[in-house]
Design an enzyme around this catalytic site. Sequence first.
Site, PDB file in Angstrom:
ATOM      1  N   CYS A   1      -4.994  -0.190 -19.509  1.00 64.11           N
ATOM      2  CA  CYS A   1      -4.854   0.426 -18.464  1.00 64.11           C
ATOM      3  C   CYS A   1      -3.546  -0.472 -17.854  1.00 64.11           C
ATOM      4  CB  CYS A   1      -5.801   0.771 -17.340  1.00 64.11           C
ATOM      5  SG  CYS A   1      -6.727  -0.445 -17.003  1.00 64.11           S
TER       6      CYS A   1
ATOM      7  N   HIS B   1       0.756  -1.437  -0.385  1.00 63.13           N
ATOM      8  CA  HIS B   1      -0.280  -0.566  -0.216  1.00 63.13           C
ATOM      9  C   HIS B   1       0.864   1.373  -0.436  1.00 63.13           C
ATOM     10  CE1 HIS B   1      -2.506  -2.665   2.035  1.00 63.13           C
ATOM     11  NE2 HIS B   1      -2.827  -3.391   1.084  1.00 63.13           N
TER      12      HIS B   1
END
Length: 746
Positions: free
Chosen positions: A676, A363
Amino acid sequence: MVERAESESRKLLGRLRDTMAEKAAGQERLDKITHLTADSIGTEVCSIYLFRDDDTLELCATEGLKPEAVHQTRMKMGEGLVGRVARTGKIINEADAPSTRGFRYMPETGEELFSSFLGVPIQRLGEKLGVLVVQSKEAREFSADEVYALEVVAMVLAEMTELGAFVGEGAALRARHTEPVLLRGVTGQEGAAEGHVWLHEPRVVVTNLVGDDPETERARLIEAVENLRISVDQLLAGAVMDTEQVQVLEAYRMFANSKGWLRRMQENIDRGLSAEAAVEKEQSDVRARMSQATDVYLRERLQDLDDLSNRLLRILTGQGTRTGADLPDDPILVARNIGPADLLEYGRKLRGVVLEEGAVGSHAAIVARALAIPLVIGTKRIQNEALNGDHIMVDGDQGVVHLRPDDTVVTAFRDKMAMQAKAQERYASIRDKPAITLCGTEIRLDMNAGLMADLPSLESSGASGVGLFRTELQFLVRNQMPKRTELAAIYARVMDAAHGRRVVFRTLDIGSDKVLPYMTPQDEPNPALGWRAIRVGLDKPGVLRMQLQALLRAANGRPLTVMFPFIAQYEEYDKARAEMGKALARERILGHNLPATLEIGAMLETPSLAFASKRFFEEVEFLSIGGNDLKQFFFAADRENELVRRRYDTLNVSYLTFLENIIDRCALTNTPLSFCGEDAGRPVEALCLAAIGLRSLSMRPASVGPVKHLLRRCNLVDVRAAIHDARDRGEANVRPVVMDYLRNLS
Ligand code: PEP
Ligand code: MG
């Protein structure tokens, strides 16, 4: 007997302290320590070996060996008994050293006269600094008390080395934390940055190692442990956690209350250490055990103990995480690891981040990427080497960190930064121009986003819109599940910031590498192939429904685009779309303002979807290729695994052919298609994607400029021809021909 040993050890420590307090040069101090130690333990020899570089030890002081050997005798890590202590970090205690395996005579020292050998590592919190040795003619094994006494001397030596007490001439006696160091890690986010070190958790420095009065030190320790227990209890009482986290904290509390832990520290005090030094000695022992432990569970428990020792040291020394130092103007954050919330709090103030641990998909890495801050992870030793305020240069492209760089490195690095700045100027000058190739094809360039911190990039990058909004980031940076109203407010702000430009919201993509701290983790053998993304959304639809409702409310009459992640077969898309249908119906009944238009698409991230029925391609309103996942499944190469993640090239013919098939299938049904994954932001890869037929690419904001710059200089017809020719010739990879084409560009 025990008491006598304790008072001997205290006496030795007292004498050591007096020696350290005297004004003397580093060499003189070392000489005195060897003299004192030999005298106190009753051996003919005491020697100190320190590292002169990563791999070589140097005899720096001795009582009993030939004085002319000092600074002359050297040995490699692992060589002889001394080298073995250094390599293993373990004590060697031999009555008959010369007949021990691995013993090596060093004739220049005259050590052949001595039989017994006791060597202990000199190390500070797991960092190896050298070896302390005593030897005697009499063949005897040293007692546990003698071993302890030598360990304590080694610890004092380690602390004093850290504080610069032995600085003198020669590589082994150089001042620590002053030399240039090059450290290698792994790229977390590209980019170059120069600045000054900001330690997220500054090291605790213990200056008073010796305790005068054991009673006082015991009382200090007990008070500190009491405070620690209270703080852990408060943590348990105050936090909102799932059972798993509670269990972890319970284990933590159990350690804080452990009698064995406290007893070992008290014994250290009885032998003459201050309360702080007693904790640090215990911590060093834990770290030594940790470096040996292979069992994951045991390592985690030792990690808990290590953490508790840190907290205890901070309580005892009064050195909190907030040291009162000011954040420098150009901070480069250095930490073992950092959570996404902490990193977001620093935000764009940071010039760069260097982590000792961390993972590409962590993260923290996701946040660093969103903030476009260069990040290097897996940088071993950075925590031991760096001091607050050190000059540091971070090369996120190469995964290299230059700490306290010398002039040559500084010049070369600044040249590189200047070149990058020039390139940035070039990109800025075409920011408002379209990405039109020489053959007149326009490619739409969108940006990927996920945090509010990304949104200013929509203006600055020149992106047409947001091609992928990763909604899970809002879930990942929190300690608890966000509420629907909170999410609706965030999504509305995203749409506000987009000023009518298209934003593709991807519904929650969790599981695999993205684990929410407040959800019970699943124990899955292969998380990347496991219960993730839309699979979770459909099996436990509560969160998906809440999210869809938040999106509908945020749109509040504006156009809305939603995309479902990780669709592997038509049925999943169909069910997810039905959920949206239900959410829409509910909103209508409640009388809420519905979106002006609603587009519902899917991500193509598994090869299976490329072969779905025609019906799927007809019904899905748009598709976006998630190249990160698609590539990992196409080549069966884990995107998180350093050993394989770079093994297969995107420009491999088989992969490009597969992508072309997807493009062809979409063309047949007129299904809008975009790409993407990270490859869309790599200029050469982006060029090839455009050449084989993709007309819409979504990438990190920082990539929009470089990709547009290249596309505007290229002719897609020529690149396509080069790719197809190479394939027809039987080439396995088209990169060489594309690079040839680029070299010939004017
Ligand atoms: C992808 O897989 O390419 C993608 C864009 O999704 P993520 O990287 O978030 O898995
Ligand atoms: Mg993906």
